[in-house]
Scaffold this active site. Sequence first.
Site, mmCIF file in Angstrom:
data_model
loop_
_atom_site.group_PDB
_atom_site.id
_atom_site.type_symbol
_atom_site.label_atom_id
_atom_site.label_comp_id
_atom_site.label_asym_id
_atom_site.label_seq_id
_atom_site.Cartn_x
_atom_site.Cartn_y
_atom_site.Cartn_z
ATOM 1 N N ASP A 7 0.867 -1.179 0.000
ATOM 2 C CA ASP A 7 0.000 0.000 0.000
ATOM 3 C C ASP A 7 0.910 1.238 0.000
ATOM 4 O O ASP A 7 2.130 1.111 -0.191
ATOM 5 C CB ASP A 7 -1.010 -0.032 1.165
ATOM 6 C CG ASP A 7 -0.372 0.146 2.533
ATOM 7 O OD1 ASP A 7 0.865 0.315 2.607
ATOM 8 O OD2 ASP A 7 -1.108 0.125 3.540
ATOM 9 N N CYS A 64 2.841 -3.521 3.937
ATOM 10 C CA CYS A 64 1.956 -2.417 4.332
ATOM 11 C C CYS A 64 2.556 -1.817 5.599
ATOM 12 O O CYS A 64 3.729 -2.056 5.881
ATOM 13 C CB CYS A 64 0.498 -2.865 4.493
ATOM 14 S SG CYS A 64 0.169 -4.006 5.851
ATOM 15 N N THR A 66 2.047 -2.401 8.833
ATOM 16 C CA THR A 66 2.414 -3.440 9.801
ATOM 17 C C THR A 66 2.775 -4.769 9.141
ATOM 18 O O THR A 66 3.324 -5.650 9.806
ATOM 19 C CB THR A 66 1.223 -3.729 10.731
ATOM 20 O OG1 THR A 66 0.107 -4.134 9.914
ATOM 21 C CG2 THR A 66 0.832 -2.504 11.546
ATOM 22 N N GLY A 69 -2.276 -6.306 7.653
ATOM 23 C CA GLY A 69 -3.480 -6.180 6.817
ATOM 24 C C GLY A 69 -3.294 -6.810 5.451
ATOM 25 O O GLY A 69 -4.146 -7.600 4.988
ATOM 26 N N HIS A 97 9.548 -24.986 7.087
ATOM 27 C CA HIS A 97 8.532 -25.846 7.702
ATOM 28 C C HIS A 97 7.130 -25.643 7.135
ATOM 29 O O HIS A 97 6.344 -26.581 7.119
ATOM 30 C CB HIS A 97 8.494 -25.609 9.215
ATOM 31 C CG HIS A 97 9.695 -26.154 9.929
ATOM 32 N ND1 HIS A 97 9.798 -26.195 11.299
ATOM 33 C CD2 HIS A 97 10.863 -26.688 9.449
ATOM 34 C CE1 HIS A 97 10.980 -26.731 11.650
ATOM 35 N NE2 HIS A 97 11.641 -27.024 10.544
ATOM 36 N N ARG A 108 6.428 0.151 8.761
ATOM 37 C CA ARG A 108 6.498 0.956 9.974
ATOM 38 C C ARG A 108 7.041 0.148 11.146
ATOM 39 O O ARG A 108 7.053 0.633 12.281
ATOM 40 C CB ARG A 108 5.105 1.511 10.307
ATOM 41 C CG ARG A 108 4.621 2.529 9.276
ATOM 42 C CD ARG A 108 3.170 2.906 9.506
ATOM 43 N NE ARG A 108 2.763 3.995 8.618
ATOM 44 C CZ ARG A 108 1.491 4.320 8.367
ATOM 45 N NH1 ARG A 108 0.512 3.633 8.939
ATOM 46 N NH2 ARG A 108 1.213 5.320 7.559
ATOM 47 N N HIS A 132 6.662 -32.043 7.563
ATOM 48 C CA HIS A 132 6.138 -30.693 7.335
ATOM 49 C C HIS A 132 5.159 -30.679 6.162
ATOM 50 O O HIS A 132 4.192 -29.921 6.165
ATOM 51 C CB HIS A 132 7.290 -29.716 7.097
ATOM 52 C CG HIS A 132 8.249 -29.677 8.241
ATOM 53 N ND1 HIS A 132 7.884 -29.272 9.505
ATOM 54 C CD2 HIS A 132 9.557 -30.052 8.338
ATOM 55 C CE1 HIS A 132 8.919 -29.378 10.325
ATOM 56 N NE2 HIS A 132 9.943 -29.854 9.638
HETATM 57 C C1 RB5 Z 1 -2.441 2.182 6.713
HETATM 58 O O1 RB5 Z 1 -2.545 3.268 7.557
HETATM 59 C C2 RB5 Z 1 -2.298 0.911 7.535
HETATM 60 O O2 RB5 Z 1 -3.493 0.605 8.170
HETATM 61 C C3 RB5 Z 1 -1.857 -0.241 6.670
HETATM 62 O O3 RB5 Z 1 -0.667 0.086 6.025
HETATM 63 C C4 RB5 Z 1 -1.581 -1.549 7.364
HETATM 64 O O4 RB5 Z 1 -0.694 -1.383 8.423
HETATM 65 C C5 RB5 Z 1 -2.739 -2.357 7.737
HETATM 66 O O5 RB5 Z 1 -2.619 -3.481 8.251
#
Ligand code: RB5
Length: 148
Positions: A7, A64, A66, A69, A97, A108, A132
């Site tokens: 994203d 993304c 984290t 998502g 595995h 981030r 496995h």
């Molecule tokens: C975007 O702000 C954020 O929600 C997305 O990049 C991600 O971390 C979602 O899981």
Amino acid sequence: MIALASDHTGIELKNEIKKMLDEMGLAWKDFGTNEAVSCDYPIYGYRAAKAVADGECDRGILICGTGVGIGIAASKVKGIRVCTCSDVYSAELSKRHNNSQILTMGARVVGVDLAKMIAKHWLTAEFEGGRHQRRVDMIAAIENGKEL
Ligand code: RB5
């Protein structure tokens, strides 16, 4: 062929991963986004995961904020096993595995150098099969509605 997707939060890290893949001599295809405006990660996670499920790409690396998502979205594509990693050990073992076809990371969460190290370990590790494989087959059975 490695499927890439992100994203808006993951564009810069995705570009660093592209450079690393070039250095490793691995071909890649970018399923977007490449526009630095807020967007919806399921679109790009789905497109890359579908390409892997259809055999157009061998594996995928998705990013993304984290890694969570886009990983959840990719894992909704039938047959796709996703690992969301911020450490080298989990990434490598997810291949050895679990035969994960898609690695997701959080732009981030991890720095560029760590992300590249994680991706390199994941790309070069080999699935070990044996017991496995039996467990991976059980995961597929769950997906196909079988009760264990
Ligand atoms: C975007 O702000 C954020 O929600 C997305 O990049 C991600 O971390 C979602 O899981």
